[in-house]
Design an enzyme around this catalytic site. Structure first.
Site, PDB file in Angstrom:
ATOM      1  N   ASP A  22       0.938  -1.134  -0.110  1.00  0.00           N
ATOM      2  CA  ASP A  22      -0.175   0.075  -0.059  1.00  0.00           C
ATOM      3  C   ASP A  22       0.738   1.137  -0.147  1.00  0.00           C
ATOM      4  O   ASP A  22       1.505   1.438   0.899  1.00  0.00           O
ATOM      5  CB  ASP A  22      -1.040  -0.134   1.429  1.00  0.00           C
ATOM      6  CG  ASP A  22      -1.718   1.367   1.640  1.00  0.00           C
ATOM      7  OD1 ASP A  22      -1.844   2.099   0.543  1.00  0.00           O
ATOM      8  OD2 ASP A  22      -2.180   1.446   2.677  1.00  0.00           O
ATOM      9  N   ASN A  24      -0.270   4.515  -0.610  1.00  0.00           N
ATOM     10  CA  ASN A  24      -0.883   5.823  -0.143  1.00  0.00           C
ATOM     11  C   ASN A  24      -1.816   5.811   1.126  1.00  0.00           C
ATOM     12  O   ASN A  24      -2.566   6.441   1.455  1.00  0.00           O
ATOM     13  CB  ASN A  24      -1.639   6.328  -1.447  1.00  0.00           C
ATOM     14  CG  ASN A  24      -2.863   5.227  -1.455  1.00  0.00           C
ATOM     15  OD1 ASN A  24      -2.818   4.090  -1.200  1.00  0.00           O
ATOM     16  ND2 ASN A  24      -3.943   5.606  -2.377  1.00  0.00           N
ATOM     17  N   ASP A  26      -3.953   3.937   2.784  1.00  0.00           N
ATOM     18  CA  ASP A  26      -5.597   3.777   2.829  1.00  0.00           C
ATOM     19  C   ASP A  26      -6.066   2.241   3.156  1.00  0.00           C
ATOM     20  O   ASP A  26      -6.964   1.762   3.005  1.00  0.00           O
ATOM     21  CB  ASP A  26      -6.138   4.114   1.250  1.00  0.00           C
ATOM     22  CG  ASP A  26      -5.996   3.330   0.210  1.00  0.00           C
ATOM     23  OD1 ASP A  26      -4.929   2.299   0.377  1.00  0.00           O
ATOM     24  OD2 ASP A  26      -6.326   3.535  -0.800  1.00  0.00           O
ATOM     25  N   ASP A  30      -1.649  -1.228  -4.033  1.00  0.00           N
ATOM     26  CA  ASP A  30      -1.907  -0.383  -5.083  1.00  0.00           C
ATOM     27  C   ASP A  30      -0.909  -0.566  -6.315  1.00  0.00           C
ATOM     28  O   ASP A  30       0.237  -1.251  -5.735  1.00  0.00           O
ATOM     29  CB  ASP A  30      -2.208   1.253  -4.944  1.00  0.00           C
ATOM     30  CG  ASP A  30      -1.062   1.519  -3.854  1.00  0.00           C
ATOM     31  OD1 ASP A  30      -0.054   1.356  -4.270  1.00  0.00           O
ATOM     32  OD2 ASP A  30      -1.719   2.262  -2.856  1.00  0.00           O
ATOM     33  N   ASP A  99      -5.035  -9.056 -16.364  1.00  0.00           N
ATOM     34  CA  ASP A  99      -6.085  -9.907 -16.130  1.00  0.00           C
ATOM     35  C   ASP A  99      -6.997  -9.456 -17.170  1.00  0.00           C
ATOM     36  O   ASP A  99      -7.435  -8.480 -17.177  1.00  0.00           O
ATOM     37  CB  ASP A  99      -6.540 -10.012 -14.684  1.00  0.00           C
ATOM     38  CG  ASP A  99      -6.959 -11.514 -14.163  1.00  0.00           C
ATOM     39  OD1 ASP A  99      -7.517 -12.002 -14.957  1.00  0.00           O
ATOM     40  OD2 ASP A  99      -6.576 -11.762 -13.113  1.00  0.00           O
ATOM     41  N   ASP A 200      -9.763 -14.808 -17.724  1.00  0.00           N
ATOM     42  CA  ASP A 200     -10.399 -15.349 -16.475  1.00  0.00           C
ATOM     43  C   ASP A 200     -11.466 -16.328 -17.180  1.00  0.00           C
ATOM     44  O   ASP A 200     -12.132 -16.011 -18.087  1.00  0.00           O
ATOM     45  CB  ASP A 200     -11.181 -14.115 -15.808  1.00  0.00           C
ATOM     46  CG  ASP A 200     -11.863 -14.364 -14.638  1.00  0.00           C
ATOM     47  OD1 ASP A 200     -11.215 -15.107 -13.768  1.00  0.00           O
ATOM     48  OD2 ASP A 200     -13.062 -14.190 -14.606  1.00  0.00           O
ATOM     49  N   GLU A 257      -7.602 -19.128 -17.678  1.00  0.00           N
ATOM     50  CA  GLU A 257      -7.982 -20.099 -16.635  1.00  0.00           C
ATOM     51  C   GLU A 257      -9.189 -21.093 -17.006  1.00  0.00           C
ATOM     52  O   GLU A 257     -10.120 -20.433 -17.168  1.00  0.00           O
ATOM     53  CB  GLU A 257      -8.399 -18.938 -15.340  1.00  0.00           C
ATOM     54  CG  GLU A 257      -9.074 -19.985 -14.250  1.00  0.00           C
ATOM     55  CD  GLU A 257      -9.916 -19.101 -13.308  1.00  0.00           C
ATOM     56  OE1 GLU A 257     -10.086 -19.423 -12.267  1.00  0.00           O
ATOM     57  OE2 GLU A 257     -10.812 -18.301 -13.933  1.00  0.00           O
ATOM     58  N   HIS A 322      -5.041 -16.882  -6.322  1.00  0.00           N
ATOM     59  CA  HIS A 322      -5.893 -16.210  -5.327  1.00  0.00           C
ATOM     60  C   HIS A 322      -7.282 -16.821  -4.933  1.00  0.00           C
ATOM     61  O   HIS A 322      -7.916 -16.023  -4.272  1.00  0.00           O
ATOM     62  CB  HIS A 322      -6.233 -14.719  -5.843  1.00  0.00           C
ATOM     63  CG  HIS A 322      -7.157 -14.760  -7.351  1.00  0.00           C
ATOM     64  ND1 HIS A 322      -6.472 -15.369  -8.267  1.00  0.00           N
ATOM     65  CD2 HIS A 322      -8.291 -14.498  -7.643  1.00  0.00           C
ATOM     66  CE1 HIS A 322      -7.215 -15.267  -9.251  1.00  0.00           C
ATOM     67  NE2 HIS A 322      -8.466 -14.730  -8.847  1.00  0.00           N
ATOM     68  N   ASP A 323      -7.696 -17.813  -5.588  1.00  0.00           N
ATOM     69  CA  ASP A 323      -9.045 -18.716  -5.407  1.00  0.00           C
ATOM     70  C   ASP A 323      -8.676 -19.844  -4.578  1.00  0.00           C
ATOM     71  O   ASP A 323     -10.040 -20.341  -3.852  1.00  0.00           O
ATOM     72  CB  ASP A 323      -9.550 -18.891  -6.835  1.00  0.00           C
ATOM     73  CG  ASP A 323     -10.044 -17.670  -7.652  1.00  0.00           C
ATOM     74  OD1 ASP A 323     -10.347 -16.858  -6.857  1.00  0.00           O
ATOM     75  OD2 ASP A 323     -10.012 -17.944  -8.838  1.00  0.00           O
TER      76      ASP A 323
END
Ligand code: GLC
Length: 535
Positions: A22, A24, A26, A30, A99, A200, A257, A322-323
């Site tokens: 991160d 910035n 928040d 990013d 992606d 995807d 994928e 990530h799944d």
């Protein structure tokens, strides 16, 4: 002998941008965070990064619901940030893969807003609309996120199809204008210098024209066989066209994928690379991800995958994404030990095929420890506690010992692991025996000894007694890799004459020599040795 091809012989590093760094403050990772970490990525030695979606999105599926394909979401930064990242990567000879989420858009995409506005809107047919049958949806197709795949839209009195959330309406790839719009959008990014796309759920793009119901099965948890809502043969014509378009650019790559249920389907995945040269460059097969820890299971899944790949085609190898829950947590083993994860990584980086390394895998990151109130993934919300969803594998990257592992000075969108300091980049960088050092070392060995990335794969021990062992051979260069999946010592006695030098071992220092291939493997040892001459 063939030349080095980045997407075949290199290593591809998947970055989940929300969770990497991160910049910035928040609490959300990013694009600048990735750029700020470019030295880390370069030092790891990877040849490309694949970044999960950064396009404008309401983020109901964390970016996999795209509102504008040509914009960067402000949460992740600006177009300039993206271009700068690409420049920094290219300056270091690292490619950038985006992606491409085009099975569906967000329901906020202009295309959908137009499409839903009236039955005779010119973009009506860009999505899949159908009247109900009586008060029921057009058919019994189910959304992957639960419930019917159809949503009734009062304004025009018809249903639209959504394979995922109702806010993710499916595009109609049978419509030539839609196809052209997507191809134009792909050209937009290729013109900017993007090196390829990860497609995807590519096997879901085209649906049965007649919207027929799927055959019912008796298998628990898999009540239907996805004959009509996925895996339609027409998708292959589309991919051939897409390949022709992509090949107008130099050196770009498409990887798909192919999403299937447990236990995976290598033959199906392989169909997406066509004859090996006319559809996607590569496709994912998740059979190995779905296996429990077992040498036999890994070997058989790998063998089936290799068998399915057509001549001229090339396998992608993936153990984490990530799944799925993180490998380190899936493989279990003695509490606190990363021994199995190390063996898995040596497998990933030395079998034949392009390794896709998921951020944090190189550190031995575990699943995030989450309470119900931490869960943000819609799947986790829906199925907790039977299934905790996909947040588990999306935790913040641990950089150092500072607040939140140095990921962000403020509370991150998913909590940092309380003892992430122990596996942080900072800590592991100075440890010659760490997971990170091991990854750096093996990736650099792949560059130095081409047989490890480009060589033929010759299996010797096929998972029986808990060992997988194979040669990688390129020209006159031969390396031998042995992986002990068990917690007991194993004897290797191959009587392959010659002098062998240890290039890497999880258990011993290199520069040791073996005469012939006779040695003992330590429990959970992974070793790479290179033939240095005949006796
Ligand atoms: C893919 C993505 C997953 C996403 C889904 C819908 O499976 O990997 O994260 O939710 O497609 O786009």
């Amino acid at each position: 002998m063939s030349e080095f091809v980045w997407w075949k012989h290199g290593v591809i590093y998947q970055i989940y941008p929300r969770s990497f760094r991160d910049s910035n403050s928040d609490g959300v990772g990013d694009i600048r965070g990735i750029t700020d970490s470019i030295d880390y990525i370069a030092e790891l030695g990877v040849d490309a990064i694949w970044i999960s979606p950064v396009n404008k999105s309401p983020m109901l599926d964390f970016g996999y619901d795209i509102e504008d394909y040509r914009e960067i979401d402000p949460l992740f930064g600006t177009m300039d940030d993206f271009l700068d990242l690409m420049k920094q990567c290219h300056d270091r000879n690292i490619r950038v893969i985006m992606d491409l989420v085009v099975n569906h858009t967000s329901d906020r995409h202009n295309w959908f807003l137009e499409s839903r506005s009236s039955r005779n809107n010119p973009k009506r047919d860009w999505y899949i609309w159908h009247p109900g049958s009586g008060t029921r949806p057009p058919n019994r197709w189910k959304s992957a996120f639960g419930g019917s795949a159809w949503e009734f839209d009062e304004r025009t009195g018809e249903y639209y199809l959504h394979s995922f959330l109702k806010e993710q309406p499916d595009l109609n790839w049978r419509n030539p204008e839609l196809k052209k719009a997507v191809f134009d959008m792909m050209s937009f990014w290729l013109d900017l210098g993007v090196d390829g796309f990860r497609l995807d759920v590519v096997n879901w793009f085209i649906k049965d024209k007649k919207l027929r119901d799927n055959p019912v099965t008796m298998r628990p948890f898999h009540p239907e066989r996805h004959k009509y809502d996925r895996n339609r043969p027409e998708v292959h014509d589309l991919l051939r066209e897409m390949r022709v378009m992509t090949d107008r650019y130099r050196d770009r790559m498409l990887v798909g994928e192919v999403f299937t249920l447990i236990p995976g389907d290598p033959e199906l995945s392989a169909r997406f690379i066509g004859n090996g040269m006319d559809q996607l460059h590569m496709a994912f097969d998740f059979s190995i991800i779905y296996r429990f820890w077992s040498a036999r299971g890994f070997y058989r899944a790998l063998k089936k995958w290799y068998r399915a790949i057509p001549a001229g085609g090339w396998p992608a190898i993936v153990l984490s994404n990530h799944d799925q829950p993180r490998g380190r947590s899936r493989y279990l083993g003695p509490p606190g030990s990363d021994a199995r994860a190390r063996v898995a990584s040596v497998f990933l980086l030395t079998v034949r095929g392009t390794p896709f390394l998921y951020y944090g895998e190189e550190l031995g990151m575990k699943n995030a420890r989450l309470r119900k109130s931490d869960i943000v993934d819609p799947l986790g919300h829906k199925f907790w506690p039977i299934y905790k969803g996909r947040d588990l594998s999306r935790g913040p990257m641990p950089w150092d010992g500072s607040e939140n592992g140095g990921f962000s000075p403020v509370n991150p969108w998913l909590p940092a692991d309380p003892d992430c300091e122990n596996i942080s980049v900072l800590k592991q960088s100075s440890d010659p025996y760490s997971m990170l050092t091991m990854h750096r070392r093996i990736i650099s060995l792949r560059k130095q000894y081409r047989e490890l990335s480009m060589g033929d794969f010759i299996p010797v021990l096929k998972g029986w007694r808990g060992i997988i062992a194979y040669y990688r051979k390129y020209g006159s260069d031969t390396s031998f890799i042995a992986l002990n999946f068990t917690a007991s010592e194993k004897k290797i006695d191959l009587n392959h004459r010659g002098q062998w030098r240890v290039l890497f071992s999880t258990h011993r220092t290199s520069y040791k020599f073996f005469t012939d291939l006779k040695f003992r493997l330590h429990p959970n040892e992974a070793i790479i040795v290179k033939r240095i001459g005949d006796m």
